[in-house]
Design an enzyme around this catalytic site. Structure first.
Site, PDB file in Angstrom:
ATOM      1  CB  SER A   8     -37.318 -24.721 -47.572  1.00 27.73           C
ATOM      2  OG  SER A   8     -37.261 -26.073 -47.150  1.00 27.73           O
TER       3      SER A   8
ATOM      4  CD  GLU B 296     -38.740 -31.756 -48.982  1.00 25.45           C
ATOM      5  OE1 GLU B 296     -39.888 -32.141 -48.662  1.00 25.45           O
ATOM      6  OE2 GLU B 296     -38.393 -30.557 -48.946  1.00 25.45           O
TER       7      GLU B 296
ATOM      8  CG  HIS C 258     -35.524 -26.957 -51.527  1.00 24.59           C
ATOM      9  ND1 HIS C 258     -36.701 -27.430 -50.968  1.00 24.59           N
ATOM     10  CD2 HIS C 258     -34.640 -26.885 -50.509  1.00 24.59           C
ATOM     11  CE1 HIS C 258     -36.529 -27.634 -49.680  1.00 24.59           C
ATOM     12  NE2 HIS C 258     -35.280 -27.316 -49.372  1.00 24.59           N
ATOM     13  CG  ASN C 259     -40.350 -28.182 -52.394  1.00 18.40           C
ATOM     14  OD1 ASN C 259     -39.477 -27.607 -51.741  1.00 18.40           O
ATOM     15  ND2 ASN C 259     -41.619 -27.933 -52.219  1.00 18.40           N
TER      16      ASN C 259
ATOM     17  CE  LYS D 283     -39.805 -24.397 -50.332  1.00 15.21           C
ATOM     18  NZ  LYS D 283     -40.959 -25.240 -50.589  1.00 15.21           N
TER      19      LYS D 283
END
Length: 468
Positions: A127, A189, A185-186, A182
């Site tokens: 990222s 976000e 995480h997105n 990940k």
């Protein structure tokens, strides 16, 4: 001289990661399926530590054993195609690293297929975008634990460094763990960006702030507990003048958002595992709704409520507190999904370490993450982030502002789905009843699905009678 590592894929991310590795003293071999990108890269950005190859076999043979090959290519079929091309060129113990945004289940499948051939496959979440790749991203490697020592020096060297100097890279877990982390995480976000967008709508349409006032407010927020990459760049966006016409650029951007799919993946996986991540799902739904062609017609036929005047200073402070409180809930949901997935897939995730590597280099980097790291260091098995002493105190002190802001939004007709779902998540956790007893009664009435009692052990079915 044999090269330390090879990078396949010379588009933006691959080329910048190769330069980052070379800057840190590693000898890097580079290759692209089509030679034009490699030729352009070495012509425009030559580096003494980077050697181009135009034949895949020569590229592989140039690497030190065990070979380390990083794939920075499009997710999906291209990864499987490249693995097929490498078949027969690699030897037992060699390492292949997929640094793209691959779906974690694909990574698990590839991990098993490579393992059967003695090859160690890594799914590595990265990222930070183009700048992160070049100057230091957050890195989430998942794969064969024992072979992590072979790649650790490279990736911990090129990763972003937090304020305490620690690299934003750590071993995550087996098979698809890195890509799963990940993916979520997105998703976080998505929720974070949606909350910021909703705060903007409230300031603009309820608070009647100008773009400059919004920018200045966000800049002030970015000096305190809300300090983050996203708050900082939002402050910049509100202050940016249009370079093609009069006015500010924010007012010229079409109100329709895109998405690449990782948020949807996160929502679908949460549904599969039975975890409530309603704020992430709300963010995905809002992006979908933003592209609904019926919006313009609805604006013409559905009445909008009047908006009452507010004290701008008090409103801004309530909004700041509400935003921080809702942000806690977004992370609580994301980390609850990590916890469930760790149990489901046997990953033994270290939640404090995950929060720690998000502190720099990535899109959701924020001072807030230090508190999450501290929370999980104190209690690694904590069921939900909200139960940490610090976060619990902030939720309790911020709930009044969150309720007030949501009430204003509802009365003013401003859509705030992320804020609402953040509050609903809190109320679902703290309420003594969520109506599930009636749902179980209904299920037992029409389908004999049974229910549990509060006063006796076991499962029960009742012979329901029709009273009307």
């Amino acid at each position: 001289m044999a090269k330390d590592i090879g990078v396949v894929g010379m588009a933006v991310m691959g080329s910048n990661l190769a330069l980052n590795m070379a800057d840190h003293g590693f000898d890097v071999a580079v290759y692209n399926y089509t030679p034009d990108l490699t030729e352009k890269f070495v012509a425009e950005r030559p580096h003494e530590k980077i050697t181009p190859y135009y034949d895949l076999k020569e590229f592989v043979q140039s690497l030190k054993r065990p070979r380390k090959i990083m794939l920075m290519i499009m997710a999906g079929a291209p990864v499987d195609s490249m693995l097929a091309s490498l078949d027969g060129l690699l030897e037992e113990g060699d390492i292949v690293i997929d640094g793209g945004n691959s779906f974690f289940e694909d990574t698990r499948r590839r991990y098993d297929a490579c393992k059967a051939k003695g090859i160690h496959f890594y799914g590595m979440g990265i990222s930070g975008g183009e700048t992160g790749a070049r100057r230091g991203p957050a890195i989430m490697p998942g794969g064969h634990k024992e072979s992590y020592a072979e790649i650790k020096d490279v990736y911990e060297a090129i990763a972003a460094k937090a304020d305490d100097g620690k690299p934003c890279c750590t071993y995550i877990g087996e098979d698809g763990a890195g890509h799963f982390v990940k993916m979520v995480h997105n998703g976080i976000e998505y929720a974070d960006m949606q909350l910021i967008a909703e705060a903007y709508l409230l300031m603009k349409y309820v608070g009647k702030f100008t773009n400059r006032e919004i920018s200045e407010t966000f800049h002030r927020w970015n000096q305190g507990e809300l300090k983050s990459f996203l708050i900082g760049i939002a402050a910049d966006i509100f202050a940016e003048e249009d370079d093609l016409a009069d006015g500010d650029i924010i007012d010229k951007i079409v109100d329709a958002a895109g998405q690449k799919g990782t948020g949807r993946w996160t929502s679908l996986e949460a549904l599969k595992l039975g975890v409530n991540i309603s704020m992430i799902t709300a963010a995905c739904n809002t992006r979908g709704s933003s592209n609904d062609t019926g919006r313009k017609a609805a604006q013409e036929v559905i009445a909008a409520p009047s908006v009452a005047a507010v004290d701008k200073e008090k409103f801004a402070e309530d909004l700041r507190t509400a935003l921080y409180t809702a942000k806690i809930m977004a992370y609580a949901q994301g980390f609850s999904l990590y916890r469930k997935a760790s149990e489901e897939y046997g990953w033994d995730l270290n939640y404090g370490a995950i929060a720690s590597i998000f502190r720099a280099g990535c899109i959701i980097q924020a001072v807030f993450l230090n508190k999450i790291t501290e929370a999980y260091e104190k209690n690694p098995s904590m069921e939900n982030l909200v139960f940490d002493e610090f976060f619990l105190s902030r939720v309790n002190s911020g709930l009044g502002s969150l309720r007030k802001i949501i009430s204003l939004a509802v009365l003013s007709g401003i859509p705030v789905p992320a804020f609402v779902n953040g509050l609903e998540y809190i109320d679902l956790l703290r309420s003594p009843s969520v109506g599930a007893n009636l749902i179980q009664g209904l299920r037992d009435y029409f389908g004999a699905h049974t229910f549990k009692r509060i006063d006796k052990e076991g499962s029960f079915h009742h012979d329901w009678k029709q009273h009307y």
